[in-house]
Design a protein around this motif. Structure first.
Motif, PDB file in Angstrom:
ATOM      1  N   LEU A 108       0.832  -1.208   0.000  1.00 60.99           N
ATOM      2  CA  LEU A 108       0.000   0.000   0.000  1.00 60.99           C
ATOM      3  C   LEU A 108       0.867   1.259   0.000  1.00 60.99           C
ATOM      4  CD1 LEU A 108      -2.696  -1.214   2.558  1.00 60.99           C
ATOM      5  CD2 LEU A 108      -3.140  -0.585   0.173  1.00 60.99           C
ATOM      6  N   PHE A 109       1.949   1.230   0.773  1.00 62.10           N
ATOM      7  CA  PHE A 109       2.856   2.381   0.803  1.00 62.10           C
ATOM      8  C   PHE A 109       3.519   2.580  -0.559  1.00 62.10           C
ATOM      9  CE2 PHE A 109       3.173   1.485   5.550  1.00 62.10           C
ATOM     10  CZ  PHE A 109       2.441   2.608   5.916  1.00 62.10           C
ATOM     11  N   TYR A 110       3.903   1.494  -1.205  1.00 64.99           N
ATOM     12  CA  TYR A 110       4.519   1.607  -2.532  1.00 64.99           C
ATOM     13  C   TYR A 110       3.530   2.188  -3.550  1.00 64.99           C
ATOM     14  CZ  TYR A 110       8.862  -0.906  -1.425  1.00 64.99           C
ATOM     15  OH  TYR A 110      10.086  -1.261  -0.919  1.00 64.99           O
ATOM     16  N   ARG A 111       2.260   1.793  -3.437  1.00 56.32           N
ATOM     17  CA  ARG A 111       1.247   2.355  -4.341  1.00 56.32           C
ATOM     18  C   ARG A 111       1.112   3.864  -4.133  1.00 56.32           C
ATOM     19  NH1 ARG A 111      -4.027  -1.697  -4.212  1.00 56.32           N
ATOM     20  NH2 ARG A 111      -2.958  -3.613  -4.863  1.00 56.32           N
ATOM     21  N   ALA A 112       1.134   4.282  -2.861  1.00 55.70           N
ATOM     22  CA  ALA A 112       1.038   5.703  -2.560  1.00 55.70           C
ATOM     23  C   ALA A 112       2.194   6.470  -3.193  1.00 55.70           C
ATOM     24  CB  ALA A 112       1.017   5.922  -1.045  1.00 55.70           C
ATOM     25  N   ILE A 113       3.406   5.936  -3.049  1.00 55.51           N
ATOM     26  CA  ILE A 113       4.595   6.599  -3.593  1.00 55.51           C
ATOM     27  C   ILE A 113       4.512   6.701  -5.114  1.00 55.51           C
ATOM     28  CG2 ILE A 113       7.098   6.379  -3.905  1.00 55.51           C
ATOM     29  CD1 ILE A 113       7.123   5.017  -1.097  1.00 55.51           C
ATOM     30  N   SER A 114       3.990   5.642  -5.747  1.00 59.78           N
ATOM     31  CA  SER A 114       3.980   5.580  -7.214  1.00 59.78           C
ATOM     32  C   SER A 114       3.067   6.626  -7.855  1.00 59.78           C
ATOM     33  CB  SER A 114       3.553   4.179  -7.681  1.00 59.78           C
ATOM     34  OG  SER A 114       2.175   3.946  -7.394  1.00 59.78           O
ATOM     35  N   ILE A 115       2.052   7.115  -7.111  1.00 57.13           N
ATOM     36  CA  ILE A 115       1.118   8.082  -7.706  1.00 57.13           C
ATOM     37  C   ILE A 115       1.117   9.426  -6.983  1.00 57.13           C
ATOM     38  CG2 ILE A 115      -0.415   6.307  -8.638  1.00 57.13           C
ATOM     39  CD1 ILE A 115      -2.319   6.836  -6.297  1.00 57.13           C
ATOM     40  N   SER A 116       2.012   9.582  -6.013  1.00 55.59           N
ATOM     41  CA  SER A 116       2.031  10.810  -5.226  1.00 55.59           C
ATOM     42  C   SER A 116       2.712  11.951  -5.981  1.00 55.59           C
ATOM     43  CB  SER A 116       2.764  10.581  -3.900  1.00 55.59           C
ATOM     44  OG  SER A 116       2.959  11.800  -3.218  1.00 55.59           O
ATOM     45  N   PHE A 117       2.127  13.148  -5.846  1.00 58.85           N
ATOM     46  CA  PHE A 117       2.748  14.354  -6.397  1.00 58.85           C
ATOM     47  C   PHE A 117       3.251  15.262  -5.266  1.00 58.85           C
ATOM     48  CE2 PHE A 117      -0.189  13.058  -9.795  1.00 58.85           C
ATOM     49  CZ  PHE A 117       0.668  13.090 -10.880  1.00 58.85           C
ATOM     50  N   SER A 118       3.241  14.734  -4.052  1.00 60.45           N
ATOM     51  CA  SER A 118       3.625  15.522  -2.882  1.00 60.45           C
ATOM     52  C   SER A 118       4.854  14.911  -2.220  1.00 60.45           C
ATOM     53  CB  SER A 118       2.466  15.572  -1.884  1.00 60.45           C
ATOM     54  OG  SER A 118       2.901  15.962  -0.606  1.00 60.45           O
ATOM     55  N   ASP A 119       5.907  15.704  -2.026  1.00 61.51           N
ATOM     56  CA  ASP A 119       7.105  15.204  -1.361  1.00 61.51           C
ATOM     57  C   ASP A 119       6.814  14.782   0.070  1.00 61.51           C
ATOM     58  OD1 ASP A 119       8.647  15.561  -3.580  1.00 61.51           O
ATOM     59  OD2 ASP A 119       9.714  17.346  -2.863  1.00 61.51           O
ATOM     60  N   SER A 120       5.989  15.563   0.766  1.00 61.23           N
ATOM     61  CA  SER A 120       5.699  15.230   2.165  1.00 61.23           C
ATOM     62  C   SER A 120       4.933  13.915   2.266  1.00 61.23           C
ATOM     63  CB  SER A 120       4.909  16.359   2.831  1.00 61.23           C
ATOM     64  OG  SER A 120       3.676  16.574   2.174  1.00 61.23           O
TER      65      SER A 120
END
Length: 397
Positions: free
Chosen positions: A326-338
């Motif tokens: 789930l964390f990897y999915r978040a990173i893959s589509i995130s546009f926010s550094d934070s």
């Protein structure tokens, strides 16, 4: 022709008024009616939402305003409010009061400054503007709040006093308001009353006031933003009363209502998840987040949802591998550094939970590349030190 243009204005024919009044101003620059024609033309622009044009008309002709100088300033300030330039509006209202203290627009300018202060949450300034006995508002309101301006001032002052935790004084001003007001102003009064009752420890009365207000809003088919405002207050009062799950349910209903704005729905999701976590209802929090990912209209929240789902999986003692994905999915589509940093931190926690302290150390090192506040960096470094300890690297830890 001026009389025909004026009749057109008073009949609400704004576009026609602008055209005819503009012709008069251009053809008769020395006419004694020119200042009034300019004023009406600007107001017609204003009524059509053409705030920039209205302001330009007034500003360009201000030196020839004559006895209407205060009127020009008032509408220039109103135009700035319409444009969202509250700082400029405040300055013009102040100029009106300074240069024309006896103007018929002085009360409206004073209330206008109060409105700007409320948007900036400057409650002390509202109190200093409206509460002193020598203030324009107090002098005008000595015999009751019959006008809309005085009612608006009473509502602003009551809210400011409440925000300063003076519930007793706030209720005094709420009670001074007339029983019959325009619907939206009356709803604001009821909302303030509920907040005051809760602040005074009268939770039963507060919830009864809110229930009556909600029924009235539904019966009158009030606008969604009014329902949303009441729902926020209701949820806040439930939180104050320790009813976390009930408060979360209100936010959940708001999040599911597609008539609400995307920003409102997103904030409601986050509030509901936070409150369900506080209530220990992690399963319900997870349900909401999974619903977000399945809703294409909330795409902007998908990355955050994956990250929060990962954190919930860890918090509930679930499968670290599932959380890590789930964390990897978040990173893959995130546009926010934070957000990416937060998800990467979750990856490190998952690796620690899976018995891979070396991998966790690498993950935490990546988190630090995103930067962040000193507290956040300290938390990451501390957790990283724990991973090094687990890996037997005592000196590095």
């Amino acid at each position: 022709k001026y009389l025909a243009a004026a009749r057109s204005f008073h009949g609400g024919h704004w576009a026609t008024s602008v055209r005819w009044l503009g012709e008069l101003v251009e053809r008769f620059p020395n006419s004694p009616r020119r200042p009034q024609a300019v004023s009406l033309m600007a107001q017609a622009h204003y009524q059509m939402g053409a705030f920039r044009e209205a302001y330009g008309v007034l500003s360009n002709n201000r030196l020839a305003a004559g006895d209407l100088a205060d009127e020009y300033l008032y509408w220039m300030a109103e135009c700035r409010v319409g444009q969202g330039n509250l700082e400029a509006a405040d300055q013009i209202y102040a100029e009106l009061l300074r240069e024309h203290p006896e103007s018929p627009r002085a009360l409206e300018a004073s209330i206008g400054m109060g409105f700007v202060s409320a948007q900036n949450e400057d409650w002390n300034r509202i109190i200093s503007l409206l509460l002193p006995t020598e203030s324009i508002f107090q002098k005008a309101g000595g015999e009751g709040f019959a006008t809309t301006e005085l009612q608006e001032g009473g509502l602003l002052l009551a809210e400011a006093l409440l925000e300063q935790r003076d519930a007793e004084a706030a209720m005094v001003w709420v009670k001074r308001l007339p029983r019959v007001m325009a619907p939206e102003r009356n709803w604001r009064r009821q909302l303030l009353q509920a907040r005051i009752e809760m602040e005074s420890g009268q939770s039963t009365a507060a919830f009864a006031t809110l229930a009556a207000l909600k029924r009235e809003l539904s019966e009158r088919k009030a606008a969604p933003h009014l329902h949303a405002r009441v729902d926020r207050v209701h949820a806040t009062l439930l939180q104050v009363d320790g009813q976390w799950e009930q408060a979360a349910k209100i936010y959940r209903q708001t999040a599911a209502d597609k008539q609400r704005t995307p920003a409102m729905r997103i904030q409601s999701v986050l509030n509901a998840v936070r409150l369900y976590q506080h209530a220990g209802k992690l399963g319900l929090a997870g349900e909401i987040l999974r619903g977000v990912v399945a809703d294409s209209s909330m795409k902007g929240l998908h990355a955050t949802s994956y990250c929060l789902q990962g954190e919930l999986e860890l918090a509930s003692g679930g499968d670290a591998a599932v959380a890590q994905e789930l964390f990897y999915r978040a990173i893959s589509i995130s546009f926010s550094d934070s957000l990416s940093a937060r998800a990467q931190f979750g990856v490190g926690r998952c690796l620690m939970a899976s018995g891979d302290p070396s991998g966790a150390h690498e993950a935490f090192f990546k988190v630090l590349e995103y930067g962040g506040t000193s507290n956040w960096v300290a938390r990451v470094r501390y957790t990283d030190a724990l991973s090094l300890l687990a890996d037997g690297k005592l000196e590095e830890a």
